[in-house]
Design a protein around this motif. Structure first.
Motif, PDB file in Angstrom:
ATOM      1  N   VAL A 102     -11.529  -1.606   2.385  1.00 57.28           N
ATOM      2  CA  VAL A 102     -11.241  -1.765   3.818  1.00 57.28           C
ATOM      3  C   VAL A 102     -12.540  -1.904   4.601  1.00 57.28           C
ATOM      4  O   VAL A 102     -13.428  -1.059   4.503  1.00 57.28           O
ATOM      5  N   ARG A 137      -9.613   4.074   1.625  1.00 56.32           N
ATOM      6  CA  ARG A 137     -10.335   2.851   2.020  1.00 56.32           C
ATOM      7  C   ARG A 137     -10.399   1.815   0.900  1.00 56.32           C
ATOM      8  O   ARG A 137     -11.166   0.868   0.977  1.00 56.32           O
ATOM      9  N   SER A 175      -0.397  -0.896  10.672  1.00 52.91           N
ATOM     10  CA  SER A 175      -1.846  -0.949  10.492  1.00 52.91           C
ATOM     11  C   SER A 175      -2.162  -2.299   9.879  1.00 52.91           C
ATOM     12  O   SER A 175      -1.442  -2.761   8.977  1.00 52.91           O
ATOM     13  N   ALA A 209       0.285   3.003   3.114  1.00 52.95           N
ATOM     14  CA  ALA A 209      -0.639   2.723   4.225  1.00 52.95           C
ATOM     15  C   ALA A 209      -1.508   3.938   4.516  1.00 52.95           C
ATOM     16  O   ALA A 209      -2.712   3.804   4.776  1.00 52.95           O
ATOM     17  N   GLN A 210      -0.929   5.111   4.454  1.00 54.96           N
ATOM     18  CA  GLN A 210      -1.702   6.332   4.695  1.00 54.96           C
ATOM     19  C   GLN A 210      -2.735   6.546   3.587  1.00 54.96           C
ATOM     20  O   GLN A 210      -3.859   6.981   3.856  1.00 54.96           O
ATOM     21  N   PHE A 253      -5.036  -4.008   7.843  1.00 55.82           N
ATOM     22  CA  PHE A 253      -6.259  -3.735   7.093  1.00 55.82           C
ATOM     23  C   PHE A 253      -6.997  -5.043   6.852  1.00 55.82           C
ATOM     24  O   PHE A 253      -6.450  -5.965   6.234  1.00 55.82           O
ATOM     25  N   SER A 258      -4.791  -1.455  14.753  1.00 51.65           N
ATOM     26  CA  SER A 258      -3.414  -1.079  15.024  1.00 51.65           C
ATOM     27  C   SER A 258      -2.689  -2.239  15.688  1.00 51.65           C
ATOM     28  O   SER A 258      -3.236  -2.881  16.592  1.00 51.65           O
ATOM     29  N   HIS A 289      -3.050   8.262  -3.663  1.00 50.64           N
ATOM     30  CA  HIS A 289      -2.894   9.294  -2.644  1.00 50.64           C
ATOM     31  C   HIS A 289      -2.960  10.649  -3.355  1.00 50.64           C
ATOM     32  O   HIS A 289      -2.111  10.934  -4.201  1.00 50.64           O
ATOM     33  N   ARG A 301       2.555   1.920   9.454  1.00 53.14           N
ATOM     34  CA  ARG A 301       1.678   3.091   9.442  1.00 53.14           C
ATOM     35  C   ARG A 301       2.335   4.312   8.814  1.00 53.14           C
ATOM     36  O   ARG A 301       1.663   5.200   8.310  1.00 53.14           O
ATOM     37  N   ALA A 352      -5.565   4.114   4.270  1.00 55.19           N
ATOM     38  CA  ALA A 352      -6.369   4.600   5.395  1.00 55.19           C
ATOM     39  C   ALA A 352      -7.298   5.728   4.953  1.00 55.19           C
ATOM     40  O   ALA A 352      -8.430   5.829   5.430  1.00 55.19           O
ATOM     41  N   GLN A 405     -12.155  -2.883   8.030  1.00 51.94           N
ATOM     42  CA  GLN A 405     -11.727  -2.501   9.378  1.00 51.94           C
ATOM     43  C   GLN A 405     -10.227  -2.266   9.359  1.00 51.94           C
ATOM     44  O   GLN A 405      -9.489  -2.948   8.650  1.00 51.94           O
ATOM     45  N   GLU A 406      -9.776  -1.319  10.144  1.00 57.21           N
ATOM     46  CA  GLU A 406      -8.351  -1.064  10.322  1.00 57.21           C
ATOM     47  C   GLU A 406      -8.024  -1.236  11.794  1.00 57.21           C
ATOM     48  O   GLU A 406      -8.689  -0.660  12.652  1.00 57.21           O
TER      49      GLU A 406
END
Length: 172
Positions: free
Chosen positions: A127, A75, A137, A68-69, A139, A132, A35, A63, A72, A129-130
């Motif tokens: 990733v 990827r 989330s 997780a962020q 993944f 909800s 991150h 999420r 997202a 596809q993500e």
């Protein structure tokens, strides 16, 4: 809580659900990513094989978690399957906040996910596809690289971490 039914969908509380689903044993992993160039990771038990062709797995994470962020956004991530001697690692990465990677040896490309030294197995993922699901989330990811070593996994059952019993390990 009794061993009988604990409610219907309309009355099933989060605590009741946690109690019942806790009867499902799983392994423990640290899912890691980057991150803003910094390593991040979380202890995750909600990991499952999805497909052999192509090799895919799924990972479920809240999420709101930084990890997780990061996934997202970047990827990419790694699933570090913990060995039975990594209880301290699982506890460290289960906590919120702080520098979880301080004094934790890891490798990996500077722009890729951290790969924890001492892990029983590591899967490097991208990733596809993500999705909800409630607060999480999901993944769906293709596995680009994977490796494993001999050893036994760290198990999770009814909120506790530990070793598989000797009878089951003897069958491996």
């Amino acid at each position: 809580m009794t061993p009988s039914s604990v409610g219907t969908r309309d009355t099933l509380s989060p605590d009741d659900f946690r109690y019942v689903i806790g009867h499902f044993a799983s392994g423990l992993t640290v899912v890691s990513a980057r991150h803003d160039g910094r390593p991040c990771g979380s202890t995750v038990s909600a990991v499952s094989s999805l497909s052999l062709e192509p090799p895919m797995l799924l990972v479920c994470m809240n999420r709101q978690s930084v990890t997780a962020q990061a996934i997202a956004g970047s990827r990419t991530f790694a699933v570090n399957i913990l060995s039975e001697d990594q209880v301290g690692t699982a506890e460290r990465f289960a906590r919120k906040g702080g520098d979880k990677f301080a004094d934790v040896p890891f490798s990996g490309a500077p722009d890729g996910p951290p790969l924890l030294d001492g892990s029983l197995a590591i899967l490097e993922c991208r990733v596809a596809q993500e999705v909800s699901g409630g607060t999480h989330s999901v993944f769906l990811a293709e596995v680009d690289r994977a490796r494993a070593r001999d050893g036994s996994p760290l198990a999770y059952f009814r909120g506790r971490m530990g070793r598989l019993d000797d009878e089951l390990r003897g069958r491996m």
